[in-house]
Design an enzyme around this catalytic site. Structure first.
Site, PDB file in Angstrom:
ATOM      1  N   CYS A 108       0.838  -1.202   0.000  1.00  0.00           N
ATOM      2  CA  CYS A 108       0.000   0.000   0.000  1.00  0.00           C
ATOM      3  C   CYS A 108       0.874   1.253   0.000  1.00  0.00           C
ATOM      4  CB  CYS A 108      -0.914  -0.008   1.224  1.00  0.00           C
ATOM      5  SG  CYS A 108      -2.037   1.404   1.297  1.00  0.00           S
ATOM      6  N   CYS A 112      -0.086   5.259   6.760  1.00  0.00           N
ATOM      7  CA  CYS A 112      -0.740   5.039   8.054  1.00  0.00           C
ATOM      8  C   CYS A 112       0.301   4.484   9.025  1.00  0.00           C
ATOM      9  CB  CYS A 112      -1.896   4.058   7.913  1.00  0.00           C
ATOM     10  SG  CYS A 112      -3.113   4.535   6.651  1.00  0.00           S
ATOM     11  N   CYS A 115       0.301   0.693  10.348  1.00  0.00           N
ATOM     12  CA  CYS A 115      -0.039  -0.403   9.453  1.00  0.00           C
ATOM     13  C   CYS A 115       1.175  -1.124   8.866  1.00  0.00           C
ATOM     14  CB  CYS A 115      -0.934   0.103   8.318  1.00  0.00           C
ATOM     15  SG  CYS A 115      -1.578  -1.222   7.273  1.00  0.00           S
ATOM     16  N   CYS A 152     -16.343 -10.543   6.298  1.00  0.00           N
ATOM     17  CA  CYS A 152     -15.723  -9.280   5.956  1.00  0.00           C
ATOM     18  C   CYS A 152     -14.549  -9.601   5.057  1.00  0.00           C
ATOM     19  CB  CYS A 152     -15.283  -8.543   7.208  1.00  0.00           C
ATOM     20  SG  CYS A 152     -16.642  -8.253   8.337  1.00  0.00           S
ATOM     21  N   CYS A 186     -19.099  -7.784   3.692  1.00  0.00           N
ATOM     22  CA  CYS A 186     -18.529  -6.461   3.941  1.00  0.00           C
ATOM     23  C   CYS A 186     -17.180  -6.380   3.245  1.00  0.00           C
ATOM     24  CB  CYS A 186     -18.367  -6.227   5.441  1.00  0.00           C
ATOM     25  SG  CYS A 186     -17.634  -4.622   5.883  1.00  0.00           S
ATOM     26  N   CYS A 246     -19.815   0.763   7.968  1.00  0.00           N
ATOM     27  CA  CYS A 246     -19.045   0.245   9.106  1.00  0.00           C
ATOM     28  C   CYS A 246     -17.851   1.166   9.267  1.00  0.00           C
ATOM     29  CB  CYS A 246     -18.606  -1.200   8.826  1.00  0.00           C
ATOM     30  SG  CYS A 246     -17.461  -1.876  10.050  1.00  0.00           S
ATOM     31  N   ARG A 318     -18.367  -3.273  17.609  1.00  0.00           N
ATOM     32  CA  ARG A 318     -17.566  -4.474  17.379  1.00  0.00           C
ATOM     33  C   ARG A 318     -16.203  -4.395  18.074  1.00  0.00           C
ATOM     34  NH1 ARG A 318     -18.308  -4.633  12.405  1.00  0.00           N
ATOM     35  NH2 ARG A 318     -20.027  -6.092  12.623  1.00  0.00           N
TER      36      ARG A 318
END
Length: 399
Positions: A108, A112, A115, A152, A186, A246, A318
């Site tokens: 990616c 972030c 991550c 998900c 999801c 979500c 969650r």
């Protein structure tokens, strides 16, 4: 206190009911202002916390000061009120079991700082190709056999979906296949535009995950390659397409308590509350800027869950990343305070996850059960004609 304003204690029992009907067992003998959903009585001096604890419907006009007052209430009073609210809108025994599969790991371009999948950090994670449709559907079948009702799938390490027509086509086939299994589907694919959201809706997508991560104020110290408003724009596209949202955050990013308030304020003032609100506790990954972070204190997690339950009473909350570090007793405290969903299975993206057998054993010990689709998105699996269990007070009836 709010507990003394309740007309009578809640005494839930389980009984059968017809689809889409929920019974609420708390009686409040006071008129409700239809604009604010607040109790409109002569005692105008009642606190924001008391009003929040007595709410009979969600509202989206919260201020940060109001949420801060709720958040900073003594934890024993806060969790009592949130547990009462939870029983007003949900069965306290029903926990949504979700399983997550990453369909494309690593590589990616985002920065972030928490991550492992960012190509900017040396975490030892190698980028992978996108999983095949068949492998995803096989994983979904296994998840369903183990009690998960939401798959998900399709977490992908992408910044956005621009120029990914073939990938989007495959994701839509995954969505269709998961839905055909009688499961919720999801995905989380980074930023999407309105047309992409419509395509996913047409494929039958249940929900789209796109976390805002933290408060607007703290966000720039965690991520610089995507703005807060870009995240909110994706959520807007998802909501306008008619897909459940979500969205939640990560605790332990070096933020302060006021940032937990800011996070809840962001999602609680969307045009409609999110269908689900994931609460992640940072799992530090070596090689990332936050790789040496200290674990967030449990009371901050519990306080965030309880506040979110009072502020967003209908939303599913969650327990997400970091749950595997919690002892069972802490997890139960979270469920009692208003959390009613977990990720369960083999793995959560690049971090550990509690296993199905472990969760089944915990559910058995505490009298918990897996939540069904009819209790979450109001939809029965294909061919399922069985009635489900619902919460009801001893004096209430179901129509």
């Amino acid at each position: 206190m709010a507990c003394r304003l309740l007309a009578r204690p809640i005494g839930p029992r389980f009984t059968t009911y017809r689809p889409y009907i929920r019974s609420f067992s708390t009686v409040v003998d006071a008129p409700i202002d239809p604009t604010t959903q607040r109790i409109n009585t002569a005692s105008a001096g009642r606190s924001v916390f008391d009003d929040a604890a007595l709410a009979l419907a969600p509202r989206t006009n919260w201020t940060k000061d109001e949420i801060s007052e709720v958040y900073n209430t003594s934890l024993i009073e806060l969790t009592y009120a949130s547990a009462t609210m939870h029983r007003r809108f949900h069965s306290p025994a029903a926990i949504q079991m979700c399983t997550l599969m990453n369909i494309k790991t690593g590589g990616c371009s985002e920065d972030c700082s928490y991550c492992a999948q960012s190509s900017r950090y040396d975490t030892g994670l190698k980028a992978s190709k996108m999983s095949s449709v068949d492998s995803v559907l096989e994983a979904a079948r296994i998840a369903k056999e183990n009690g998960s009702s939401r798959f998900c799938t399709m977490g992908a390490a992408w910044r956005d979906m621009r120029g990914r027509k073939t990938n989007l086509k495959n994701v839509k086939e995954m969505v269709k296949g998961v839905r055909a299994l009688g499961m919720e589907a999801c995905v989380t694919l980074g930023m999407i535009d309105a047309e992409q959201a419509k395509e996913l809706k047409d494929a039958g997508l249940t929900a789209y995950n796109h976390n805002v991560d933290t408060s607007r104020e703290h966000y720039p110290s965690v991520i610089t390659t995507r703005t807060y408003d870009e995240r909110l724009n994706t959520i807007k596209h998802v909501q306008e397409a008619g897909i459940h949202v979500c969205t939640g955050g990560i605790l332990g990013l070096g933020e302060k308590a006021q940032d937990h308030v800011g996070l809840i304020h962001t999602v609680a003032t969307l045009p409609a509350h999110p269908e689900s609100f994931p609460v992640n506790a940072l799992v530090p990954i070596k090689g990332t800027p936050l790789g040496e972070s200290q674990a967030i204190s449990f009371d901050a997690i519990l306080r965030t869950i309880a506040t979110a339950r009072l502020v967003m009473p209908r939303t599913i909350i969650r327990l997400a990343a970091g749950r595997h570090t919690m002892r069972e007793e802490k997890q139960i405290l979270c469920f009692q305070a208003g959390a009613n969903a977990v990720f369960t299975g083999e793995k959560m993206l690049t971090t550990a996850c509690n296993g199905w057998e472990e969760d089944k054993a915990m559910f058995e010990r505490w009298g918990l059960r897996s939540m069904a689709m009819e209790e979450t998105i109001g939809e029965k699996p294909p061919g399922d004609t069985d009635c489900l269990l619902a919460i009801s007070s001893p004096s209430s009836t179901n129509s």
